[in-house]
Design an enzyme around this catalytic site. Structure first.
Site, PDB file in Angstrom:
ATOM      1  N   LYS A 183      15.312  48.886  57.121  1.00  0.00           N
ATOM      2  CA  LYS A 183      15.718  49.014  58.523  1.00  0.00           C
ATOM      3  C   LYS A 183      15.121  50.315  59.055  1.00  0.00           C
ATOM      4  CE  LYS A 183      18.656  50.952  60.944  1.00  0.00           C
ATOM      5  NZ  LYS A 183      17.772  51.184  62.095  1.00  0.00           N
ATOM      6  N   GLY A 237      17.440  60.610  57.067  1.00  0.00           N
ATOM      7  CA  GLY A 237      17.751  60.820  58.480  1.00  0.00           C
ATOM      8  C   GLY A 237      18.586  62.073  58.632  1.00  0.00           C
ATOM      9  N   GLU A 259      18.537  61.567  51.892  1.00  0.00           N
ATOM     10  CA  GLU A 259      17.562  62.630  52.198  1.00  0.00           C
ATOM     11  C   GLU A 259      17.841  63.060  53.627  1.00  0.00           C
ATOM     12  OE1 GLU A 259      15.532  63.941  50.157  1.00  0.00           O
ATOM     13  OE2 GLU A 259      15.268  62.474  48.568  1.00  0.00           O
ATOM     14  N   CYS A 292      11.545  67.385  58.299  1.00  0.00           N
ATOM     15  CA  CYS A 292      12.798  67.865  57.715  1.00  0.00           C
ATOM     16  C   CYS A 292      12.583  69.111  56.873  1.00  0.00           C
ATOM     17  CB  CYS A 292      13.412  66.761  56.879  1.00  0.00           C
ATOM     18  SG  CYS A 292      12.223  66.024  55.762  1.00  0.00           S
ATOM     19  N   GLU A 391      19.516  72.216  63.087  1.00  0.00           N
ATOM     20  CA  GLU A 391      18.180  71.628  63.071  1.00  0.00           C
ATOM     21  C   GLU A 391      17.783  71.268  64.507  1.00  0.00           C
ATOM     22  OE1 GLU A 391      17.887  67.789  61.120  1.00  0.00           O
ATOM     23  OE2 GLU A 391      16.184  68.548  59.986  1.00  0.00           O
TER      24      GLU A 391
HETATM   25  P1  NAD Z   1      19.070  59.451  62.455  1.00  0.00           P
HETATM   26  O1  NAD Z   1      20.033  59.931  61.431  1.00  0.00           O
HETATM   27  O2  NAD Z   1      19.486  59.394  63.854  1.00  0.00           O
HETATM   28  O3  NAD Z   1      18.575  57.966  62.089  1.00  0.00           O
HETATM   29  C1  NAD Z   1      17.985  57.653  60.853  1.00  0.00           C
HETATM   30  C2  NAD Z   1      18.126  56.166  60.601  1.00  0.00           C
HETATM   31  O4  NAD Z   1      19.507  55.829  60.507  1.00  0.00           O
HETATM   32  C3  NAD Z   1      17.564  55.287  61.714  1.00  0.00           C
HETATM   33  O5  NAD Z   1      16.974  54.147  61.144  1.00  0.00           O
HETATM   34  C4  NAD Z   1      18.799  54.921  62.490  1.00  0.00           C
HETATM   35  O6  NAD Z   1      18.643  53.729  63.204  1.00  0.00           O
HETATM   36  C5  NAD Z   1      19.827  54.755  61.383  1.00  0.00           C
HETATM   37  N1  NAD Z   1      21.213  54.902  61.781  1.00  0.00           N
HETATM   38  C6  NAD Z   1      21.722  55.620  62.806  1.00  0.00           C
HETATM   39  N2  NAD Z   1      23.064  55.531  62.821  1.00  0.00           N
HETATM   40  C7  NAD Z   1      23.418  54.753  61.765  1.00  0.00           C
HETATM   41  C8  NAD Z   1      24.658  54.329  61.232  1.00  0.00           C
HETATM   42  N3  NAD Z   1      25.819  54.662  61.785  1.00  0.00           N
HETATM   43  N4  NAD Z   1      24.653  53.546  60.116  1.00  0.00           N
HETATM   44  C9  NAD Z   1      23.492  53.202  59.529  1.00  0.00           C
HETATM   45  N5  NAD Z   1      22.278  53.576  59.990  1.00  0.00           N
HETATM   46  C10 NAD Z   1      22.246  54.348  61.097  1.00  0.00           C
HETATM   47  O7  NAD Z   1      17.771  60.352  62.247  1.00  0.00           O
HETATM   48  P2  NAD Z   1      16.430  60.336  63.120  1.00  0.00           P
HETATM   49  O8  NAD Z   1      16.742  60.971  64.434  1.00  0.00           O
HETATM   50  O9  NAD Z   1      15.812  58.989  63.096  1.00  0.00           O
HETATM   51  O10 NAD Z   1      15.492  61.305  62.245  1.00  0.00           O
HETATM   52  C11 NAD Z   1      15.563  62.677  62.308  1.00  0.00           C
HETATM   53  C12 NAD Z   1      16.421  63.246  61.183  1.00  0.00           C
HETATM   54  O11 NAD Z   1      15.950  62.804  59.928  1.00  0.00           O
HETATM   55  C13 NAD Z   1      16.388  64.749  61.111  1.00  0.00           C
HETATM   56  O12 NAD Z   1      17.691  65.237  60.936  1.00  0.00           O
HETATM   57  C14 NAD Z   1      15.546  65.042  59.877  1.00  0.00           C
HETATM   58  O13 NAD Z   1      15.796  66.248  59.260  1.00  0.00           O
HETATM   59  C15 NAD Z   1      15.866  63.893  59.011  1.00  0.00           C
HETATM   60  N6  NAD Z   1      14.808  63.665  58.032  1.00  0.00           N
HETATM   61  C16 NAD Z   1      15.050  63.991  56.714  1.00  0.00           C
HETATM   62  C17 NAD Z   1      14.050  63.820  55.775  1.00  0.00           C
HETATM   63  C18 NAD Z   1      14.291  64.146  54.325  1.00  0.00           C
HETATM   64  O14 NAD Z   1      13.600  63.598  53.487  1.00  0.00           O
HETATM   65  N7  NAD Z   1      15.219  64.998  53.987  1.00  0.00           N
HETATM   66  C19 NAD Z   1      12.813  63.324  56.148  1.00  0.00           C
HETATM   67  C20 NAD Z   1      12.591  63.014  57.488  1.00  0.00           C
HETATM   68  C21 NAD Z   1      13.606  63.188  58.422  1.00  0.00           C
END
Ligand code: NAD
Length: 487
Positions: A183, A237, A259, A292, A391
């Site tokens: 997803k 995320g 992650e 990230c 962040e």
């Molecule tokens: P996000 O947490 O908003 O979304 C990530 C994913 O989760 C998306 O696919 C989203 O649709 C899904 N999602 C959202 N709410 C959900 C829920 N309640 N239940 C299940 N799935 C849900 O993050 P984003 O804005 O897409 O990405 C940015 C974030 O990701 C930043 O905080 C960044 O640091 C982090 N990130 C971490 C890494 C790592 O490896 N540590 C790598 C890249 C990005």
């Protein structure tokens, strides 16, 4: 104008639109225009995808026939590499990735890591023999540990480096013998849909790999996490969403692999080769700061603070961006207007907290379309400010002074996060002392790079649980079964 055909779902081996025909626009960050539309999956579509993944795991030989599975995945990997230019073009248009990032994290690095995973699976010892011993109350027994795939994996990914994160999850999960529902983030459906198309071309058995795109993350994401047929949730995320996922998964005690976010500190000690070491912090603009593990806090000695700000003003002020054809450019637009609003809100927060905005902090005048934001530098920052703790996920660097090495370590560790960081010093002894004391999952010493297919990546503290990539990233998708046999 739409440039790409509609992104389709992949459910049980079939590429198809959402059951109710719904689609949603995929907006390109370069100019804010629609580049295409993506299938907007319903809960019914999700139910079919989970059912297909469950059936493929429980009733086919995908999970047990290691050789056949890896051979199929090698075809998948070859076809992905053949689709390199297509993946590159979509990353450029959909993520807003400039060419300098296409040659690295947005395309070429993840494609270059596939063989490591497949070689790991090919050569893996699926059984450990612990030998004969008198164990428990009985007689001698031979003890073995079998490594078995976890089962059905929900891979939930963000939009910032989609190909890297999608592949770093699905390829080890599939290679371990799991079946997968991917997803992706609503902002980047096309890159995920290409993986679905390539999987069909590579003849991955039906149900083994499924792709569900949707405009609203919460409904589909939450249903996926809560479904009792899913055994493991592999999530990348934000920390806020990670916590929500863990809470939802707790109801049925599914395994979670998280992650999450970071606020990583680069520490430049007073004896460092100062100009290059400080200049490297301008790398915060890579992918417009939407990384990230990006070093978003720069820690410099109080005695050399003004010098550091002068260097950064010069380097960050001369960063070139905005040319979609320049191979050297590493900064593109932000992913969306929503993300830009978020970054702008932090500029106001920083000013109100008393930080000094030295550079940037606004939408560049020459870019009236798309989601651009200027490289931004904050000075006079203390580590308790929100711009030092939270962040921002934009091209924003905060510079914090320290007294001595121990003070720098204290500041670096004064964070809920623990994803990455770095140190620069002429003395390897001092640098290693810092490296050992900073509590993060990855760390760079004097510009050394920790990022590769064979290196585990992940975070301490609220940056996550588990490791992606490397052998550790493969083993996240395995369960251990300890078996006692008569000796
Ligand atoms: P996000 O947490 O908003 O979304 C990530 C994913 O989760 C998306 O696919 C989203 O649709 C899904 N999602 C959202 N709410 C959900 C829920 N309640 N239940 C299940 N799935 C849900 O993050 P984003 O804005 O897409 O990405 C940015 C974030 O990701 C930043 O905080 C960044 O640091 C982090 N990130 C971490 C890494 C790592 O490896 N540590 C790598 C890249 C990005």
């Amino acid at each position: 104008m739409a440039k790409y055909p509609d992104a389709k779902l992949l459910i049980d081996g079939e590429l198809r639109p959402a059951e109710n025909g719904a689609t949603y626009p995929d907006i390109g960050p370069w100019d804010g225009e629609e580049i295409g539309r993506a299938a907007d999956a319903s809960l019914g579509d999700l139910d079919k995808a989970i059912g297909a993944a469950r059936r493929a795991f429980d009733t086919t030989d995908w999970s047990t026939n290691h050789k056949k599975r890896v051979a199929t995945l090698r075809v998948f990997a070859d076809l992905l590499r053949k689709n390199r230019d297509r993946l590159a073009e979509i990353a450029h248009d959909e993520v807003g990735a400039p060419l300098g990032t296409i040659f690295s994290a947005q395309c070429d690095w993840p494609l270059g890591m596939l063989d490591f995973v497949l070689d790991t699976a090919d050569n893996y010892e699926w059984e450990d023999d612990l030998g004969v011993a008198k164990s428990g109350p009985g007689a001698n027994s031979r003890r073995k540990v079998w490594k078995e795939p976890v089962g059905v994996v929900a891979a939930i990914t963000p939009w910032n480096v989609p190909t890297q994160i999608n592949l770093a999850k699905i390829v080890p999960a599939l290679a371990a013998g799991c079946t997968v529902i991917l997803k992706p983030a609503p902002e980047t459906p096309m890159l995920a849909a290409v993986l679905g198309e390539v999987a069909v071309e590579a003849k991955l058995p039906p149900g083994v790999f499924n792709v569900i795109t949707s405009s609203g993350p919460a409904e589909i994401g939450e249903a996926l996490v809560k479904d009792p047929r899913v055994d493991l949730i592999s999530f990348t995320g934000s920390t806020a969403t990670g916590k929500r996922i863990m809470a939802n998964a707790a109801e049925k005690l599914s395994r979670v692999f998280l992650e999450l976010g970071g606020k990583s500190a680069m520490i430049v000690l007073d004896d460092a080769d100062f100009i290059p070491a400080v200049s490297r912090a301008a790398g915060v603009v890579y992918n417009a700061g939407q990384g990230c593990a990006t070093h978003t806090r720069l820690l410099v000695p109080k005695s050399r603070y003004d010098e550091a700000i002068a260097i950064l003003t010069q380097v960050m002020g001369s960063i070139q961006y905005g040319d979609p054809t320049a191979p050297t450019q590493i900064m593109g637009p932000l992913i969306s207007d929503r993300q830009r609003q978020r970054v702008m809100s932090y500029i106001e927060i920083g000013k109100q907290e008393g930080a000094r905005l030295v550079l940037g902090g606004k939408i560049p005048a020459k870019h009236d379309k798309g989601f651009w934001f200027e490289p931004t530098l904050f000075a006079d920052v203390t580590n308790d400010m929100r711009i030092a703790q939270e962040e921002i996920f934009g091209p924003v660097l905060v510079v914090i002074p320290f007294e001595d090495d121990e003070d720098a370590i204290r500041i670096a560790n004064d964070s809920i996060y623990g994803l990455s960081g770095g140190v620069a010093s002429k003395s390897m002894e001092r640098a290693l002392n810092v490296a050992r004391k900073v509590r993060t999952g990855t760390f760079s010493v004097n510009g050394g790079s920790w990022f590769a297919g064979d290196t585990p990546f992940g975070g301490f503290k609220q940056s996550g649980i588990g490791r992606e990539m490397g052998v550790a990233g493969f083993e996240e998708y395995l369960e251990l079964k300890t078996v006692g046999l008569p000796a």
